[in-house]
Design an enzyme around this catalytic site. Structure first.
Site, PDB file in Angstrom:
ATOM      1  N   GLY A  11       0.834  -1.207   0.000  1.00  0.00           N
ATOM      2  CA  GLY A  11       0.000   0.000   0.000  1.00  0.00           C
ATOM      3  C   GLY A  11       0.863   1.250   0.000  1.00  0.00           C
ATOM      4  O   GLY A  11       1.815   1.340   0.762  1.00  0.00           O
ATOM      5  N   ARG A  72       0.920  -5.231  -5.039  1.00  0.00           N
ATOM      6  CA  ARG A  72       1.114  -6.356  -4.117  1.00  0.00           C
ATOM      7  C   ARG A  72       1.303  -7.560  -5.031  1.00  0.00           C
ATOM      8  O   ARG A  72       0.336  -8.112  -5.546  1.00  0.00           O
ATOM      9  CB  ARG A  72      -0.108  -6.536  -3.217  1.00  0.00           C
ATOM     10  CG  ARG A  72      -0.429  -5.311  -2.345  1.00  0.00           C
ATOM     11  CD  ARG A  72      -1.507  -5.647  -1.338  1.00  0.00           C
ATOM     12  NE  ARG A  72      -2.159  -4.464  -0.779  1.00  0.00           N
ATOM     13  CZ  ARG A  72      -1.732  -3.780   0.278  1.00  0.00           C
ATOM     14  NH1 ARG A  72      -0.644  -4.135   0.898  1.00  0.00           N
ATOM     15  NH2 ARG A  72      -2.415  -2.732   0.719  1.00  0.00           N
ATOM     16  N   ASP A 103       5.328  -4.773   6.014  1.00  0.00           N
ATOM     17  CA  ASP A 103       5.802  -6.122   6.354  1.00  0.00           C
ATOM     18  C   ASP A 103       5.761  -7.100   5.166  1.00  0.00           C
ATOM     19  O   ASP A 103       6.638  -7.956   5.044  1.00  0.00           O
ATOM     20  CB  ASP A 103       5.071  -6.694   7.573  1.00  0.00           C
ATOM     21  CG  ASP A 103       3.564  -6.631   7.447  1.00  0.00           C
ATOM     22  OD1 ASP A 103       3.069  -6.115   6.429  1.00  0.00           O
ATOM     23  OD2 ASP A 103       2.878  -7.110   8.368  1.00  0.00           O
ATOM     24  N   THR A 126       4.372   2.699   5.284  1.00  0.00           N
ATOM     25  CA  THR A 126       2.986   2.240   5.426  1.00  0.00           C
ATOM     26  C   THR A 126       2.264   3.194   6.365  1.00  0.00           C
ATOM     27  O   THR A 126       2.867   3.685   7.328  1.00  0.00           O
ATOM     28  CB  THR A 126       2.892   0.803   5.987  1.00  0.00           C
ATOM     29  OG1 THR A 126       1.545   0.559   6.404  1.00  0.00           O
ATOM     30  CG2 THR A 126       3.801   0.543   7.170  1.00  0.00           C
ATOM     31  N   ASP A 128       0.099   2.301   8.400  1.00  0.00           N
ATOM     32  CA  ASP A 128      -0.384   1.548   9.565  1.00  0.00           C
ATOM     33  C   ASP A 128       0.453   1.707  10.837  1.00  0.00           C
ATOM     34  O   ASP A 128      -0.021   1.423  11.929  1.00  0.00           O
ATOM     35  CB  ASP A 128      -0.458   0.050   9.228  1.00  0.00           C
ATOM     36  CG  ASP A 128      -1.538  -0.246   8.206  1.00  0.00           C
ATOM     37  OD1 ASP A 128      -2.317   0.667   7.878  1.00  0.00           O
ATOM     38  OD2 ASP A 128      -1.597  -1.391   7.722  1.00  0.00           O
ATOM     39  N   ASP A 130       2.683  -0.224  11.898  1.00  0.00           N
ATOM     40  CA  ASP A 130       2.696  -1.532  12.563  1.00  0.00           C
ATOM     41  C   ASP A 130       4.015  -2.278  12.360  1.00  0.00           C
ATOM     42  O   ASP A 130       4.056  -3.499  12.437  1.00  0.00           O
ATOM     43  CB  ASP A 130       1.530  -2.393  12.043  1.00  0.00           C
ATOM     44  CG  ASP A 130       1.583  -2.594  10.534  1.00  0.00           C
ATOM     45  OD1 ASP A 130       2.388  -1.918   9.870  1.00  0.00           O
ATOM     46  OD2 ASP A 130       0.814  -3.427  10.023  1.00  0.00           O
ATOM     47  N   ARG A 172      -5.572  -2.067   8.939  1.00  0.00           N
ATOM     48  CA  ARG A 172      -5.619  -3.527   8.828  1.00  0.00           C
ATOM     49  C   ARG A 172      -5.722  -4.210  10.189  1.00  0.00           C
ATOM     50  O   ARG A 172      -6.780  -4.243  10.776  1.00  0.00           O
ATOM     51  CB  ARG A 172      -4.411  -4.047   8.050  1.00  0.00           C
ATOM     52  CG  ARG A 172      -4.793  -5.383   7.437  1.00  0.00           C
ATOM     53  CD  ARG A 172      -3.854  -5.958   6.427  1.00  0.00           C
ATOM     54  NE  ARG A 172      -2.718  -5.237   6.006  1.00  0.00           N
ATOM     55  CZ  ARG A 172      -2.386  -5.090   4.735  1.00  0.00           C
ATOM     56  NH1 ARG A 172      -3.144  -5.581   3.803  1.00  0.00           N
ATOM     57  NH2 ARG A 172      -1.287  -4.450   4.409  1.00  0.00           N
TER      58      ARG A 172
HETATM   59  O1  F6P Z   1      -1.389  -1.379   4.757  1.00  0.00           O
HETATM   60  C1  F6P Z   1      -1.958  -0.172   4.432  1.00  0.00           C
HETATM   61  C2  F6P Z   1      -3.455  -0.308   4.220  1.00  0.00           C
HETATM   62  O2  F6P Z   1      -3.969   0.969   3.883  1.00  0.00           O
HETATM   63  C3  F6P Z   1      -4.235  -0.906   5.378  1.00  0.00           C
HETATM   64  O3  F6P Z   1      -4.501   0.023   6.388  1.00  0.00           O
HETATM   65  C4  F6P Z   1      -5.458  -1.399   4.665  1.00  0.00           C
HETATM   66  O4  F6P Z   1      -6.056  -2.466   5.365  1.00  0.00           O
HETATM   67  C5  F6P Z   1      -4.918  -1.884   3.358  1.00  0.00           C
HETATM   68  O5  F6P Z   1      -3.720  -1.174   3.141  1.00  0.00           O
HETATM   69  C6  F6P Z   1      -5.830  -1.684   2.194  1.00  0.00           C
HETATM   70  O6  F6P Z   1      -5.239  -2.230   1.071  1.00  0.00           O
HETATM   71  P1  F6P Z   1      -5.742  -2.018  -0.418  1.00  0.00           P
HETATM   72  O7  F6P Z   1      -5.432  -0.602  -0.814  1.00  0.00           O
HETATM   73  O8  F6P Z   1      -4.993  -3.008  -1.222  1.00  0.00           O
HETATM   74  O9  F6P Z   1      -7.226  -2.230  -0.395  1.00  0.00           O
END
Ligand code: F6P
Length: 324
Positions: A11, A72, A103, A126, A128, A130, A172
């Protein structure tokens, strides 16, 4: 080491561009040849690689998103995919990598390093927050500020109509955005995946708060074990049947991932980018450059991935105390 390539993966997060700029310019400053890889590991497999100049990263420090795009990658999870990626890097003579991401990105980087031995240093990108091995991740501060701006606006209308709002924030499996938004936004309650909150507790608290407050904000971190904000709201609502209060849900979603990075994220991205390149030159590898207590620290990918970064327990207490 003469040739280093940088890429972003997973992300996107605000401040990734500041980090890319720092990686490229630090490399050029040290007389290295710098390359970029588009679309993360997918681009590595395809050989979507180009040489970077200092001007290639002009006018991006203030921009959200990532000029290198992100993905991803499923293919990089396979042995064949990683073999192709290695062959492409060989073709361009890349001797070192800087991986900007979270991660998932570091998990891929670790496996790739163990298989092919190309020195790699990561930067924590990120929203997050985390990732173990850094106090903050690049993009977190901007995401919290974006969410807070929205929460402030929702509070105005919540107060005007005496409503109870459930606001879902990203993160997440992590409650970092949730708890900081809860404290900064003056939320009445915060539900995060790290702590168990039963629907009964939420109902009890909201009913108790009604004696002193006409409206309430409940922040729900995505990934809370009780469900998403809509599910939680529906369950709570059932306990307020004869009440004229109205319940509303707002999911802030990807708005939290975009926008111009804050000063803090520009600085953090720039520091980590520089530390990644200088770390590679000093022999660091298979690790992430983060910032702990205002000092650059290198933490092995292994620890970044496997060790938990717990929520600050005093933050949870602070939020609870201030919501009375
Ligand atoms: O890891 C970053 C994040 O924004 C999370 O907070 C969220 O769950 C996820 O990515 C969403 O991913 P995507 O943009 O692939 O839907």
């Amino acid at each position: 080491m003469k040739k280093i390539a940088v890429f972003t993966s997973g992300g996107d997060s605000p401040g990734m561009n500041a980090c890319i700029r720092s990686v490229v310019r630090t490399g050029i400053y040290h007389r290295l040849e710098m390359y970029s890889i588009m679309y993360g590991y997918d681009g590595m497999i395809r050989g979507d690689i180009k040489k970077m100049q200092s001007h290639s990263v002009s006018n991006i420090v203030q921009r959200g998103g990532t000029i290198l795009k992100s993905a991803r990658s499923q293919d990089f999870r396979t042995k064949e995919g990683r073999q192709k990626a290695y062959e492409q890097l060989q073709k361009f003579g890349i001797e070192g990598l800087v991986a900007i991401g979270g991660d998932g990105t570091f998990t891929g980087a670790k496996v790739f390093f163990e298989e092919y031995g190309i020195p790699t240093v990561g930067c924590p990108g990120t929203i997050d927050n985390d990732i173990y091995g850094t106090d903050y991740t690049i993009g977190f501060d901007t995401a919290v500020n974006t969410a807070l701006e929205a929460i402030d606006k929702i509070r105005d209308t919540a107060a005007a109509h005496d409503r109870i709002f459930f606001i879902e924030v990203m993160g997440r499996d992590s409650g970092y955005i949730g708890i900081e938004c809860g404290i900064g936004g003056g939320a009445e309650m915060v539900m995060v995946p790290e702590t168990k909150t039963s629907i009964e507790d939420v109902v009890r608290s909201l009913k108790g708060l009604r004696k002193s407050k006409t409206s309430s904000i409940v922040i729900v971190a995505e990934g809370d074990e009780a469900g998403d904000a809509s599910q939680i709201m529906e369950k709570v609502k059932r306990h307020f049947q004869n009440d004229e209060k109205e319940f509303k849900v707002t999911t802030l979603g990807h708005i939290q991932r975009g926008g111009n990075p804050t000063a803090m994220d520009r600085l953090l991205g720039s520091r980590c980018g520089m530390a990644a390149v200088e770390g590679l030159l000093q022999g660091e590898s298979n690790c992430m450059a983060g910032v702990i207590n205002d000092m650059v620290v290198y933490t092995s990918f292994e620890d970044c991935i496997s060790k938990e970064k717990p929520l600050k327990s005093d933050y949870l207490k602070l939020q609870e105390m201030l919501s009375i």
